[in-house]
Design a protein around this motif. Structure first.
Motif, PDB file in Angstrom:
ATOM      1  N   MET A 197     -37.132  -4.255  28.055  1.00 54.05           N
ATOM      2  CA  MET A 197     -37.312  -4.711  26.679  1.00 54.05           C
ATOM      3  C   MET A 197     -38.777  -5.033  26.460  1.00 54.05           C
ATOM      4  N   THR A 198     -39.360  -4.484  25.397  1.00 56.80           N
ATOM      5  CA  THR A 198     -40.764  -4.742  25.131  1.00 56.80           C
ATOM      6  C   THR A 198     -40.983  -6.171  24.687  1.00 56.80           C
ATOM      7  N   ALA A 199     -42.134  -6.714  25.022  1.00 60.04           N
ATOM      8  CA  ALA A 199     -42.445  -8.086  24.652  1.00 60.04           C
ATOM      9  C   ALA A 199     -42.663  -8.200  23.157  1.00 60.04           C
ATOM     10  N   ALA A 200     -42.365  -9.359  22.601  1.00 64.31           N
ATOM     11  CA  ALA A 200     -42.591  -9.602  21.188  1.00 64.31           C
ATOM     12  C   ALA A 200     -44.084  -9.504  20.905  1.00 64.31           C
ATOM     13  N   PRO A 201     -44.479  -8.946  19.746  1.00 66.20           N
ATOM     14  CA  PRO A 201     -45.886  -8.725  19.469  1.00 66.20           C
ATOM     15  C   PRO A 201     -46.685  -9.981  19.203  1.00 66.20           C
ATOM     16  N   SER A 202     -46.045 -11.127  18.981  1.00 66.36           N
ATOM     17  CA  SER A 202     -46.770 -12.355  18.686  1.00 66.36           C
ATOM     18  C   SER A 202     -46.083 -13.523  19.358  1.00 66.36           C
ATOM     19  N   LEU A 203     -46.887 -14.500  19.814  1.00 62.43           N
ATOM     20  CA  LEU A 203     -46.329 -15.706  20.416  1.00 62.43           C
ATOM     21  C   LEU A 203     -46.229 -16.848  19.410  1.00 62.43           C
ATOM     22  N   ALA A 204     -46.712 -16.623  18.182  1.00 60.43           N
ATOM     23  CA  ALA A 204     -46.690 -17.676  17.164  1.00 60.43           C
ATOM     24  C   ALA A 204     -45.318 -17.732  16.509  1.00 60.43           C
ATOM     25  N   ASN A 205     -44.809 -18.961  16.315  1.00 60.35           N
ATOM     26  CA  ASN A 205     -43.525 -19.131  15.637  1.00 60.35           C
ATOM     27  C   ASN A 205     -43.712 -18.992  14.137  1.00 60.35           C
ATOM     28  N   ILE A 206     -42.909 -18.125  13.531  1.00 56.66           N
ATOM     29  CA  ILE A 206     -42.920 -18.040  12.080  1.00 56.66           C
ATOM     30  C   ILE A 206     -41.977 -19.084  11.490  1.00 56.66           C
ATOM     31  N   VAL A 207     -40.864 -19.352  12.193  1.00 52.24           N
ATOM     32  CA  VAL A 207     -39.913 -20.385  11.798  1.00 52.24           C
ATOM     33  C   VAL A 207     -39.623 -21.246  13.021  1.00 52.24           C
ATOM     34  N   GLU A 208     -39.598 -22.554  12.815  1.00 54.29           N
ATOM     35  CA  GLU A 208     -39.297 -23.467  13.930  1.00 54.29           C
ATOM     36  C   GLU A 208     -38.279 -24.506  13.469  1.00 54.29           C
ATOM     37  N   ILE A 209     -37.254 -24.700  14.304  1.00 57.73           N
ATOM     38  CA  ILE A 209     -36.252 -25.742  14.103  1.00 57.73           C
ATOM     39  C   ILE A 209     -36.602 -26.862  15.073  1.00 57.73           C
ATOM     40  N   ALA A 210     -36.873 -28.055  14.561  1.00 55.87           N
ATOM     41  CA  ALA A 210     -37.355 -29.144  15.426  1.00 55.87           C
ATOM     42  C   ALA A 210     -36.436 -30.357  15.320  1.00 55.87           C
ATOM     43  N   GLY A 211     -35.581 -30.536  16.333  1.00 60.93           N
ATOM     44  CA  GLY A 211     -34.722 -31.715  16.416  1.00 60.93           C
ATOM     45  C   GLY A 211     -33.731 -31.853  15.268  1.00 60.93           C
ATOM     46  N   VAL A 212     -33.187 -30.736  14.802  1.00 59.90           N
ATOM     47  CA  VAL A 212     -32.304 -30.756  13.631  1.00 59.90           C
ATOM     48  C   VAL A 212     -30.897 -31.225  14.001  1.00 59.90           C
ATOM     49  N   THR A 213     -30.358 -32.119  13.179  1.00 56.14           N
ATOM     50  CA  THR A 213     -29.001 -32.647  13.339  1.00 56.14           C
ATOM     51  C   THR A 213     -28.218 -32.393  12.055  1.00 56.14           C
ATOM     52  N   LYS A 214     -26.925 -32.063  12.209  1.00 52.22           N
ATOM     53  CA  LYS A 214     -26.050 -31.901  11.048  1.00 52.22           C
ATOM     54  C   LYS A 214     -24.673 -32.444  11.387  1.00 52.22           C
ATOM     55  N   ARG A 215     -24.187 -33.343  10.527  1.00 56.35           N
ATOM     56  CA  ARG A 215     -22.866 -33.944  10.727  1.00 56.35           C
ATOM     57  C   ARG A 215     -21.925 -33.551   9.599  1.00 56.35           C
TER      58      ARG A 215
END
Length: 505
Positions: free
Chosen positions: A1-19
């Motif tokens: 599998m080829t490596a992703a072309p970028s290491l930068a996150n375009i979208v990030e989920i950080a500590g998300v909680t849903k009840r």
């Protein structure tokens, strides 16, 4: 599998909680999606995948944590907000209007953005729609074709075309391969790879682990509302993914046809089908004995997908069908139930379950006369039966009043199966019994089916998944061009034999 072309996150989920009431659906999850990668998200039913995707789509708001796009915190309070940030979700249940044309569906967002008194020139609409289709290798599709006339695979690509028309930077595909043939799947994978090459991030949610390993650059595993691990797809195996998903080793499943006790000669058939003819079926004959699991396999156009409807009386048919020697007339599902047949259809959400009704009401919905007195439903009896089926099938629910549509796919399927068992059938017909559910839930359903077969029920399992047939069927009937092309038993039940009879004349 080829490596992703970028290491930068375009979208990030950080500590998300849903009840939700009584349920912690997401528990401080964190995961980043890089620009221009195919990122698979996998997990058992109920792991939290759907909740996460609904948050990305703007359909749900998190109770805690942050969502970042290009490193900036965002609040996605609606699908319009999500699309404005370049995120588009294509759900398993496609959101297309079947009575409108391909062009109208692709350009729907443009139409909605215009004022009520303005018109979108049809020539321009067709031209822009054709450009989007051509980008996906579907330039030959007429933009004026009504969407209702397309195959599921074509509908899926039309919805993707609509997404890229909106300049989607992040495309979320929810179980995109659940109803596609192998050829259609390969076409979808070509489109996914092309979008990745163009810099689009594809979040790929799937239960099909083989395709995940074939298409993904990275894989995130979810379990019980948490992100367990994110791995680069280098040397990964299906066994590794399964262990991460379920937190245990399911072990090697033994082939049922090699374990089943030999049957005495002349064992009477519970279900007997003679010279059955219906749309897509011609001169089909077979029998199923008490305690036997008969698998039905074949390609998508083989006629196998019409068999369940024909047996249960949901379409016109000719030929003879008997249960315990009693004739079952066609086009009469109520007569089928009374004679001892129950049917679990492939479309769990469309025709299998009553999604807006409670678990308890679903369990008894095919047997209401048993739970009624003088025209009134005996709620106490309903609850007792529902509680018994939930326990018997080990369905994970919060309470009996929970709406079926809020359960995970595997638990929905268990409740629908429970509804069938309440009718005390002699014959159980299942069409794609584990479509769209995870490996752990599949193993549980297989165990349930073997258990009820052991109690003497005759089971007909119609499936597109060859490993499912090999693992569970005592005998496999293969259909091709509407006719029986093979009847396999014992060691003859293998992938080579099934495919040979399904594909060659």
């Amino acid at each position: 599998m080829t490596a992703a072309p970028s290491l930068a996150n375009i979208v990030e989920i950080a500590g998300v909680t849903k009840r939700f009431p009584g349920v912690l659906a997401l528990d401080r999850i964190s995961v980043g999606f890089r620009a221009g990668e195919v990122h698979a998200v996998i997990g058992e039913n109920g792991a939290g995948k759907s909740t996460l995707m609904n948050i990305l789509a703007g359909d749900l708001r998190p109770d805690g944590g942050k969502l970042l796009v290009d490193g900036q915190e965002v609040k996605l309070s609606s699908p319009l907000d999500s699309r404005a940030h370049g995120i588009t979700v294509v759900y398993q249940e496609l959101a297309l209007c079947p009575t409108m044309s391909v062009a109208e569906n692709i350009m729907m967002s443009d139409m909605a953005a215009r004022s009520a008194v303005s018109l979108l020139p049809r020539d321009m609409m067709r031209r822009k729609a054709r450009a989007a289709l051509t980008r996906l290798g579907m330039g030959g599709l007429d933009p004026d074709t009504k969407v209702g006339r397309l195959s599921v695979a074509e509908m899926q690509l039309v919805e993707i075309a609509g997404a890229i028309r909106q300049n989607a930077r992040v495309l979320v595909l929810d179980e995109p391969n659940s109803a596609l043939s192998k050829r259609e799947s390969e076409r979808l994978f070509e489109v996914v790879r092309q979008l990745r090459a163009e810099g689009v991030t594809v979040i790929y949610v799937s239960h099909h682990l083989r395709e995940v390993l074939d298409i993904a650059d990275r894989v995130t595993v979810m379990r019980d509302g948490r992100t367990i691990v994110t791995m680069d797809n280098e040397g990964l195996s299906e066994d590794q993914l399964i262990r991460a998903m379920v937190g245990r080793d399911l072990g090697a499943a033994l082939q049922w046809s090699l374990q089943a006790e030999p049957r005495p000669e002349g064992d009477d058939a519970v279900l007997k089908v003679e010279n059955l003819e219906a749309a897509g079926l011609e001169d089909v004959s077979f029998s199923v004995r008490a305690g036997e699991i008969l698998g039905i396999g074949g390609l998508p156009d083989s006629g196998k997908d019409a068999l369940g409807d024909a047996l249960f009386g949901l379409c016109a048919r000719r030929g003879k069908v008997t249960i315990d020697g009693k004739d079952l007339r066609g086009a009469d599902p109520l007569a089928a139930i009374r004679l001892g047949m129950s049917f679990v259809p492939a479309d769990r959400r469309g025709s299998g379950g009553l999604l807006r009704m409670s678990v308890a009401d679903n369990v008894v919905s095919a047997s209401l006369p048993r739970f009624s007195l003088a025209g009134f439903v005996r709620r106490g009896a309903v609850k007792r039966e529902a509680r018994a089926q939930v326990a018997r099938l080990d369905a994970r629910i919060s309470h009996l009043g929970q709406k079926l549509g809020t359960l995970s796919g595997g638990n929905q399927q268990k409740i629908i199966l429970g509804r069938s068992l309440v009718t005390n059938p002699r014959v159980l017909v299942l069409h794609e019994p584990t479509r769209g559910i995870d490996v752990g839930a599949k193993a549980e359903i297989y165990s349930i089916l073997r258990g009820i077969a052991g109690e003497g029920m005759a089971i007909v399992m119609i499936s597109s998944e060859i490993p499912e047939l090999i693992m569970n069927a005592e005998r496999v009937l293969v259909l091709r061009d509407g006719r029986v092309s093979g009847d396999l038993t014992g060691q003859a039940i293998n992938e080579t034999a099934i495919l040979a009879r399904a594909m060659t004349s």
